[in-house]
Design an enzyme around this catalytic site. Structure first.
Site, short mmCIF file in Angstrom:
data_model
loop_
_atom_site.label_atom_id
_atom_site.label_comp_id
_atom_site.label_asym_id
_atom_site.label_seq_id
_atom_site.Cartn_x
_atom_site.Cartn_y
_atom_site.Cartn_z
N THR A 49 0.85 -1.19 0.00
CA THR A 49 0.00 0.00 0.00
C THR A 49 0.88 1.24 0.00
O THR A 49 2.11 1.14 -0.07
CB THR A 49 -0.92 0.03 1.24
N CYS A 50 0.25 2.40 0.12
CA CYS A 50 1.03 3.64 0.09
C CYS A 50 1.88 3.84 1.34
O CYS A 50 2.79 4.67 1.33
CB CYS A 50 0.10 4.84 -0.12
N ASN A 51 1.60 3.09 2.41
CA ASN A 51 2.45 3.27 3.60
C ASN A 51 2.95 1.97 4.21
O ASN A 51 3.37 1.96 5.36
CB ASN A 51 1.75 4.12 4.66
N ARG A 52 2.95 0.89 3.41
CA ARG A 52 3.54 -0.36 3.90
C ARG A 52 3.76 -1.35 2.75
O ARG A 52 3.01 -1.36 1.76
CB ARG A 52 2.67 -1.01 4.97
N SER A 109 -2.14 1.99 10.89
CA SER A 109 -2.16 2.88 9.74
C SER A 109 -1.58 4.25 10.07
O SER A 109 -1.53 4.66 11.22
CB SER A 109 -3.60 3.05 9.24
N GLU A 114 -8.31 4.14 9.61
CA GLU A 114 -8.74 4.23 8.21
C GLU A 114 -9.19 2.85 7.73
O GLU A 114 -8.60 1.83 8.08
CB GLU A 114 -7.62 4.81 7.34
N GLN A 116 -9.54 1.77 4.46
CA GLN A 116 -9.09 1.28 3.15
C GLN A 116 -8.24 0.01 3.27
O GLN A 116 -8.20 -0.81 2.36
CB GLN A 116 -8.28 2.36 2.42
N GLN A 120 -7.53 -3.44 0.89
CA GLN A 120 -6.18 -3.70 0.38
C GLN A 120 -5.70 -5.09 0.76
O GLN A 120 -5.10 -5.79 -0.06
CB GLN A 120 -5.23 -2.62 0.91
N GLY A 185 -6.68 9.80 -11.37
CA GLY A 185 -6.79 8.41 -10.93
C GLY A 185 -8.25 8.08 -10.66
O GLY A 185 -9.06 8.99 -10.41
#
Length: 422
Positions: A49-52, A109, A114, A116, A120, A185
């Site tokens: 993901t964007c942070n992991r 997170s 969050e 999302q 994911q 996007g």
């Protein structure tokens, strides 16, 4: 098989490092395949993901698996092992399960709570299932984790504990009322951005996407319009606010696109890894850029409250229940093997007895058979019940091993029973 987790996240690595290790598309699939093909790995799943970026694996050797997965992460991301290692965390067995439960609940997170991450992780499992890299161990674990995550989001106030990444980023933009917005996007994050902007009273919402039809579908949900990526430069000229979340690997907004404009100030929110917006746009007058690093440094949405504590307690309870059930299940094949051996002995001895006493009628034969079986069942009842109870305690596997040793069970038999059950 034991569960191993190796990864890095916003907690252990700067955004610049997360950007370097971000994997998607073919690279993600190749990483998944190569991890599962390693000799000490039976199953594998990758959450990116964007942070992991995290690899979950079912392994039979801890140290060898850690070395192999770390090396493969390095190979597929292009980051040397010596640069990657300081940012990696490793969780094994109970800690790996607890970590996954915490992740799906939003406790780990960048923005606490969050939602999302549920989608994911679900997509990560589906990708692993598609490539055939997960089996019973990871399937069962991840499915249970998703159930825990759904319960946390449905039954607690964790969703309100922190904003979504979109809301956290837009907190820097001030009032959104009447703003003309451009979203680049059309994925799940873009959908959330569109809904957030619409609720906040934004003016026209324009969606630019590589696949035009998908952009049209998203735009229609908020009464906006869609354009192609080629039209982004001209849309930037009149946009007040831009949200990008493609993570396509190349910049979709560059300084050249903003040179000579915009006529007024523009706010850019880049939620992608790798970055969608060239950081150099910060040097342009009238341009404000907020990205994941900005959000991380601000601490927005990271504060803990009662809801977070409630979810932590939920995770602890669910973890204990899962581990107890798993440990009990591990001894079941041994118990089945023991009872199977006992049944074979009973049948053999009854056959021998009845051949020596042919004068017994059917009624007598039935009574003898029932009595022998009852005696064996009573003798086995207490040890089999106790071994299941003891299996839930630390080191519970040793009791099953002792049972196999004491009754001279074929070491292959419990595994055969387990395979039949699966």
């Amino acid at each position: 098989m034991s569960v191993l987790t190796i990864g890095l996240s916003h907690r252990t690595a700067p955004v610049a490092m997360l950007e370097r290790v971000s994997v998607s598309g073919d690279t993600l699939s190749k990483l998944l395949y190569d991890v599962q093909q390693d000799v000490c790995v039976a199953e594998a799943m990758v959450v990116s993901t964007c942070n992991r970026v995290e690899v979950y694996a079912a392994v039979d050797r801890f140290h060898a698996a850690v070395t192999a997965v770390s090396r493969l992460l390095s190979v597929h991301t292009g980051v040397p092992v010596d640069e990657l290692t300081p940012h990696l965390y490793v969780h094994y067995e109970d800690r790996a399960v607890e970590h996954l439960f915490s992740v799906v609940c939003g406790l780990d997170s960048m923005v606490v709570g969050e939602g999302q991450i549920l989608g994911q992780v679900r997509r990560a499992l589906k990708l692993a299932q598609k490539h055939g890299t997960v089996g019973a161990t990871l399937n069962e674990l991840v499915q249970q984790a998703l159930r825990v995550g759904k319960r946390a989001h449905a039954d607690t106030g964790i969703d309100q504990a922190g904003a979504s990444l979109v809301s956290a980023g837009l907190a820097f933009a001030g009032s959104l009322e009447g703003k003309r917005a451009l979203i680049v996007g059309a994925g799940s994050m873009s959908s959330l951005a569109a809904a957030t902007l619409a609720r906040a009273g934004a003016g026209e919402i324009v969606v630019a996407n590589r696949t035009f039809e998908r952009g049209v579908r998203l735009a229609e949900t908020v009464g906006g319009r869609a354009v192609t990526l080629r039209e982004v430069p001209q849309e930037l000229a009149t946009a007040d606010l831009v949200i990008t979340c493609t993570g396509g690997g190349s910049h979709v907004v560059t300084p050249a696109m903003l040179t000579g404009g915009p006529a007024a100030e523009v706010f850019l929110l880049d939620l992608a890894l790798p970055h969608d917006v060239d950081p150099a746009v910060r040097e342009l007058p009238g341009v404000t850029l907020v990205d994941l690093e900005t959000i991380q440094e601000s601490g927005i949405g990271s504060r803990e409250g009662d809801a977070v504590q409630t979810v932590r307690a939920l995770v602890a309870d669910e973890l204990a229940a899962f581990l107890n059930a798993e440990r009990a299940a591990r001894v079941t094949p041994t118990v089945v093997a023991l009872r199977s051996k006992a049944a074979d002995v009973v049948e053999a001895e009854l056959g021998r007895l009845l051949m020596r006493l042919p004068e017994l009628d059917d009624r007598a034969r039935g009574e003898v058979s029932l009595t022998v079986r009852r005696v064996v069942d009573k003798l086995l009842h207490e040890p089999t019940v106790r071994v299941k109870q003891l299996a839930t305690s630390p080191g519970g596997d040793h009791y099953a091993e002792a049972l196999r040793e004491l009754f001279d069970l074929d070491p292959k038999m419990p595994e055969a029973v387990r395979e039949v059950e699966l």
